[in-house]
Design an enzyme around this catalytic site. Structure first.
Site, mmCIF file in Angstrom:
data_model
loop_
_atom_site.group_PDB
_atom_site.id
_atom_site.type_symbol
_atom_site.label_atom_id
_atom_site.label_comp_id
_atom_site.label_asym_id
_atom_site.label_seq_id
_atom_site.Cartn_x
_atom_site.Cartn_y
_atom_site.Cartn_z
ATOM 1 C CG HIS A 117 0.358 6.122 -0.617
ATOM 2 N ND1 HIS A 117 -0.672 6.934 -0.952
ATOM 3 C CD2 HIS A 117 -0.002 5.713 0.609
ATOM 4 C CE1 HIS A 117 -1.793 6.997 -0.286
ATOM 5 N NE2 HIS A 117 -1.566 6.197 0.832
ATOM 6 C CD GLU A 154 -4.554 6.596 2.575
ATOM 7 O OE1 GLU A 154 -4.329 5.597 2.643
ATOM 8 O OE2 GLU A 154 -3.712 7.489 2.462
ATOM 9 C CG HIS A 191 -1.685 1.243 1.450
ATOM 10 N ND1 HIS A 191 -2.823 1.743 0.888
ATOM 11 C CD2 HIS A 191 -1.233 2.265 2.132
ATOM 12 C CE1 HIS A 191 -3.095 2.866 1.463
ATOM 13 N NE2 HIS A 191 -2.159 3.346 2.053
ATOM 14 C CD GLU A 192 2.072 3.193 3.532
ATOM 15 O OE1 GLU A 192 2.234 4.320 3.175
ATOM 16 O OE2 GLU A 192 1.114 3.036 4.478
#
Length: 306
Positions: free
Chosen positions: A134, A200, A130-131
């Site tokens: 980003h 997100e 997930h990071e």
């Protein structure tokens, strides 16, 4: 979220900062606020990662000091087609993680010891994917810039409230100033939420694709959200604008959160798992898990080896 919309929202934050400066200091205050906003944006562009990592007292790790965690991030970065980011661990019980840096070539990812101790290897992989999502979407610079400007607006508003409380100007001017310093932080929070929430969802989708296991990320979100609400986060308490950097928010209601409701994110990941054909096999190991790894109650990435 399109780049144009993000640019417009950043411009709105800057305009809000200038308006607050004008209210407190007239045209001179607006000019000072504009110069300050430009200076902050320029400084943040070059130092975004350093600001965030220093704020959290993060310590950098490598293949020798944290071999399991470092290797996991390296494998995920390769799957995502990204340069290897710098990897950090934060000695904090509150479970959370974030990414920072101005672009993929200068990115860093960090996780707390509380998160690494709580989650399984697949769940940690989902979180770090997930990071990296980003990073891949180049969200990290925007998120840090927004946190910096929003934090500056709150600080200026607090200063203005203190300054104006002793001001002997006319009653009307004092009321207008008080309204400005109260409304400005709230408006900044609304803009901050508009920028953060959609990003997100995008990072969740990218993380599920990178790790190949949407259910592991969904499971991690459920665990982190439950603990993050109970365990204090000193950094977020000192600087609430930093909350948007984390994978889940801390000590806030859904209405005022920079993140979508965790339940909605989990539902979206469940839909994605169904589309990928993984929903019927929740115990399936991710592509990053050793095929013969035995089931473990504790995290295989526990930095303390508990």
């Amino acid at each position: 979220m399109s780049g144009l919309r993000t640019t417009m929202l950043l411009a709105a934050l800057t305009a809000l900062f200038m308006a607050l400066g004008y209210t407190l200091g007239g045209s001179g205050g607006a000019i000072v606020a504009l110069l300050a906003a430009a200076g902050m944006n320029l400084f943040t562009f070059w130092n975004a990662d350093k600001i965030v990592l220093r704020m959290h007292d993060a310590r950098e790790v490598d293949a020798q000091s944290a071999p399991d965690f470092y290797a996991l991030v390296r494998d995920l970065a390769q799957r995502a087609g990204l340069p290897m980011p710098r990897v950090y661990i934060i000695d904090q019980d509150a479970p959370n993680a974030f990414a920072t840096g101005r672009d993929p070539d200068h990115a860093a990812v960090a996780a707390t010891t509380g998160l690494l101790a709580m989650l399984s290897r697949d769940e940690v992989a989902g979180v770090m994917a997930h990071e990296l999502g980003h990073v891949k979407h180049r969200d990290t610079l925007i998120m840090t810039m927004v946190a910096t400007i929003a934090g500056a607006i709150s600080m200026l508003a607090n200063f203005g409230l203190f300054f104006r409380s002793g001001d002997r100007e006319g009653h009307g001017n004092m009321i207008a100033s008080l309204m400005a310093v109260i409304v400005a932080p709230f408006a900044a929070m609304i803009v901050q939420m508009a920028i953060s929430r959609t990003r997100e969802y995008g990072a969740d989708r990218a993380g599920a694709e990178i790790s190949g296991n949407p259910q592991a990320l969904a499971s991690a979100l459920a665990k982190i959200a439950g603990r993050a609400e109970m365990i204090p986060n000193p950094v977020a308490e000192r600087n609430p604008a930093a909350a948007q950097l984390y994978i889940v928010p801390t000590h806030v209601s859904e209405l005022f959160s920079t993140h979508p409701a965790t339940e909605k994110r989990i539902a979206a990941l469940a839909d994605m798992a169904a589309a990928m054909g993984t929903l019927s096999a929740p115990a399936r190991a991710s592509a990053l898990s050793p095929a013969a790894a035995p089931a473990r109650r504790r995290s295989a990435l526990d930095p303390h080896g508990r």
